[in-house]
Design an enzyme around this catalytic site. Structure first.
Site, PDB file in Angstrom:
ATOM      1  CB  THR A  73      -6.639  -0.577   8.595  1.00 44.02           C
ATOM      2  OG1 THR A  73      -5.888  -0.260   8.258  1.00 44.02           O
ATOM      3  CG2 THR A  73      -7.109  -1.643   8.043  1.00 44.02           C
ATOM      4  N   GLY A  84      -2.763   5.911  13.162  1.00 44.28           N
ATOM      5  CA  GLY A  84      -2.094   5.854  11.884  1.00 44.28           C
ATOM      6  C   GLY A  84      -2.985   4.734  11.233  1.00 44.28           C
ATOM      7  CB  CYS A  85      -0.879   2.182   9.271  1.00 45.29           C
ATOM      8  SG  CYS A  85      -0.051   3.788   7.926  1.00 45.29           S
ATOM      9  CB  VAL A  86      -4.359   0.908  13.848  1.00 46.14           C
ATOM     10  CG1 VAL A  86      -4.656  -0.323  14.498  1.00 46.14           C
ATOM     11  CG2 VAL A  86      -2.679  -0.418  13.359  1.00 46.14           C
ATOM     12  CE  LYS A 139      -0.402   0.321   5.335  1.00 42.99           C
ATOM     13  NZ  LYS A 139      -0.192   1.761   5.537  1.00 42.99           N
TER      14      LYS A 139
END
Length: 222
Positions: A166, A161-163, A129
């Site tokens: 998502t 952030g990414c967690v 990603k």
């Protein structure tokens, strides 16, 4: 009873609001945000060399990679590694994500490798990603649909952030989310705790890892 690691940040009014509005018993009022699925997929987010770094204090780790979290990441790996072994033994599918920053011309650069203790096993999918959410412009939703998965168990980083990105997208796609809190980490402690609090209130079930194991053990064979 789950130990809520963010509670030391809450004022008396915060605690009263959570109780009065019912967040201590259920999540968001506009959608089902704490449902436990019957066929979860385990998603391991961005456990890469340039993010994990060496097992040293974070201020030492950032001298090699400004994104590295050092011992913060390795403390989480101590929980992620056995949890992944458990999940595989229970027959759960494990999928990984890998961020490929625009600053890297070579997607096979060693900095982008997933670190050995939690590396994918043969046949497990790794999704590349470019942005925070593993759903954005990737095949993740297709994998979930094809496997008839109704939920995700998310481990990795970073919590805020990414967690979080998502998890929000997972909810908006109609999936349940479970977060084993010891298997998640962030470079800033306050961001980690507040990120978990926000997701618990609006988007996900946050449990201790042992509680997640107990939940998985109740699932029927897919």
């Amino acid at each position: 009873m789950t130990e809520r690691i963010w509670e030391d940040l809450l004022s008396e009014r915060d605690e009263a609001v959570i109780t009065a509005a019912g967040y201590d018993k259920e999540g968001a009022s506009s959608w089902e945000s704490r449902g436990l699925g019957e066929n979860p997929l385990v998603l391991v987010i961005d456990m890469q060399r340039l993010i994990v770094g060496d097992d040293v204090p974070i201020l030492d780790a950032v001298e090699e990679y400004r994104t590295a979290m050092g011992e913060i990441a390795w403390d989480a790996i101590d929980h992620i590694d056995p949890f992944l072994d458990f999940a595989r033994d229970e027959g759960l599918r494990v999928v990984y994500s890998r961020v490929v920053p625009s600053s890297y011309d070579d997607p096979d650069h060693p900095d982008l490798d997933i670190v050995d203790p939690v590396a994918p096993e043969e046949g497990e999918t790794v999704i590349d990603k470019t942005y925070a959410s593993v759903f954005f412009d990737t095949e993740l939703d297709d994998l979930l649909t094809e496997g008839e998965h109704d939920s995700l168990i998310v481990v990795g980083n970073s919590t805020s952030g990414c967690v979080r990105a998502t998890v929000v997208d997972a909810t908006q796609h109609g999936y349940g989310v479970v977060l084993p809190q010891e298997c998640l980490f962030d470079r800033i402690e306050a961001s980690h705790k507040i990120g978990l609090l926000d997701m618990w209130m609006k988007y996900a079930e946050v449990l201790e890892t042992e509680e997640v194991r107990e939940y998985v053990e109740t699932l029927e064979e897919p």
